[in-house]
Design a protein around this motif. Structure first.
Motif, short mmCIF file in Angstrom:
data_model
loop_
_atom_site.label_atom_id
_atom_site.label_comp_id
_atom_site.label_asym_id
_atom_site.label_seq_id
_atom_site.Cartn_x
_atom_site.Cartn_y
_atom_site.Cartn_z
N ALA A 1 68.34 30.07 1.78
CA ALA A 1 67.21 29.14 1.70
C ALA A 1 66.57 28.97 0.37
O ALA A 1 66.38 27.70 -0.09
N LEU A 2 66.60 30.18 -0.22
CA LEU A 2 65.89 30.03 -1.70
C LEU A 2 66.78 29.38 -2.71
O LEU A 2 66.34 28.42 -3.58
N ALA A 3 68.08 29.30 -2.62
CA ALA A 3 69.07 28.87 -3.53
C ALA A 3 68.94 27.47 -2.93
O ALA A 3 68.95 26.38 -4.20
N MET A 4 68.90 26.73 -1.78
CA MET A 4 68.99 25.49 -1.65
C MET A 4 67.38 24.74 -2.08
O MET A 4 67.53 23.68 -2.58
N LEU A 5 66.62 25.56 -1.89
CA LEU A 5 65.27 25.06 -2.03
C LEU A 5 65.02 24.85 -3.60
O LEU A 5 64.50 23.83 -4.25
N ALA A 6 65.74 25.87 -4.45
CA ALA A 6 65.67 25.84 -5.96
C ALA A 6 66.47 24.43 -6.29
O ALA A 6 65.96 23.79 -7.25
N TRP A 7 67.59 24.51 -5.83
CA TRP A 7 68.38 23.33 -6.04
C TRP A 7 67.76 21.96 -5.78
O TRP A 7 67.54 20.95 -6.60
N GLY A 8 66.91 21.83 -4.63
CA GLY A 8 66.44 20.70 -4.28
C GLY A 8 65.13 20.36 -5.12
O GLY A 8 64.82 19.12 -5.54
N SER A 9 64.47 21.55 -5.51
CA SER A 9 63.37 21.31 -6.26
C SER A 9 63.82 20.65 -7.84
O SER A 9 63.04 19.89 -8.34
N VAL A 10 64.82 21.22 -8.48
CA VAL A 10 65.40 20.63 -9.63
C VAL A 10 65.95 19.27 -9.52
O VAL A 10 65.37 18.30 -10.43
N ALA A 11 66.53 19.07 -8.23
CA ALA A 11 66.55 17.51 -8.16
C ALA A 11 65.63 16.54 -8.00
O ALA A 11 65.66 15.50 -8.63
N LEU A 12 64.61 17.05 -7.35
CA LEU A 12 63.45 16.26 -7.07
C LEU A 12 62.69 16.05 -8.37
O LEU A 12 62.07 14.88 -8.88
N ALA A 13 62.69 17.21 -9.41
CA ALA A 13 62.06 17.10 -10.59
C ALA A 13 62.84 15.93 -11.39
O ALA A 13 62.26 15.18 -12.31
N SER A 14 64.28 15.96 -11.62
CA SER A 14 64.95 14.95 -12.18
C SER A 14 64.58 13.55 -11.65
O SER A 14 64.56 12.69 -12.66
N PHE A 15 64.69 13.65 -10.33
CA PHE A 15 64.10 12.00 -10.01
C PHE A 15 62.75 11.68 -10.20
O PHE A 15 62.68 10.53 -10.82
N VAL A 16 61.87 12.50 -10.40
CA VAL A 16 60.43 12.32 -10.73
C VAL A 16 60.75 12.03 -12.38
O VAL A 16 59.83 10.99 -12.72
N TRP A 17 61.39 12.75 -13.11
CA TRP A 17 61.54 12.33 -14.41
C TRP A 17 62.10 11.23 -14.97
O TRP A 17 61.55 10.56 -15.62
N ASP A 18 63.08 10.69 -14.14
CA ASP A 18 63.63 9.33 -14.18
C ASP A 18 62.71 8.28 -13.94
O ASP A 18 62.67 7.29 -14.45
N SER A 19 61.73 8.57 -12.83
CA SER A 19 60.66 7.60 -12.69
C SER A 19 59.83 7.47 -13.85
O SER A 19 59.43 6.23 -14.18
N TYR A 20 59.39 8.33 -14.49
CA TYR A 20 58.55 8.55 -15.58
C TYR A 20 59.32 7.75 -16.88
O TYR A 20 58.63 6.87 -17.41
N ARG A 21 60.43 8.26 -16.95
CA ARG A 21 61.37 7.89 -18.13
C ARG A 21 61.42 6.24 -18.22
O ARG A 21 61.47 5.58 -19.33
#
Length: 169
Positions: free
Chosen positions: A93-113
């Motif tokens: 679960a930790l591995a999946m959540l860490a991956w999801g957190s990184v993916a969400l951060a990338s998504f939000v960074w793209d929205s900002y960029r």
């Protein structure tokens, strides 16, 4: 780990505040529509507050034992094998959540960029409401990491303050 508990409780309180904000927004919108006015982009604000309340509530709910989990199998398997199974499931679960957190951060960074803004009447930069997803999922990952550490150290994994119900009649 008392500091992390404070962070999780604060996020839970923020999640509750978001739900109260949704209720206040809906009640205000009902009143304003009755007199011929409305709040611009009220549905957008309510949706963002709902998203924030869901993601911010995740870590405190996990640590208090409020998440729906399959505990029947875990209750049947006692001893070291059950503990290893619990640690393994938490690590997955930790591995999946860490991956999801990184993916969400990338998504939000793209929205900002790319300067994405909402399409409603009020143009809000989308990274602002989206950042709550990153914060909530990152803290959820942290809560699972803390759960793994607690399991390895034979510490209680849930810090529920709810007193057990009395079975006396």
């Amino acid at each position: 780990m008392a500091f992390s508990s404070l962070i999780y409780k604060t996020c839970g309180a923020l999640a509750a505040a978001m739900l109260c904000g949704i209720a206040a927004l809906i009640l205000t919108q009902i009143f304003l529509r009755a007199i011929g006015h409305q709040i611009p982009s009220a549905d957008d604000f309510a949706a963002w507050a709902l998203c924030a309340s869901i993601f911010l509530a995740l870590p405190s709910t996990l640590m208090s034992g409020g998440h729906i989990r399959v505990t029947s199998l875990r209750n049947l398997i006692k001893g070291p094998f059950g503990r290893v199974m619990d640690i393994t499931a938490s690590l997955i679960a930790l591995a999946m959540l860490a991956w999801g957190s990184v993916a969400l951060a990338s998504f939000v960074w793209d929205s900002y960029r790319y300067n994405d803004v909402s399409h409603g009447l009020v143009a809000v930069p989308l990274w602002i409401p989206q950042i709550t997803m990153v914060i909530g999922s990152a803290l959820f990952s942290l809560a699972f990491a803390e759960r793994v550490i607690r399991l390895v150290l034979h510490l209680p994994t849930e810090t529920s303050n709810i007193a057990p119900e009395s079975t006396e009649v």
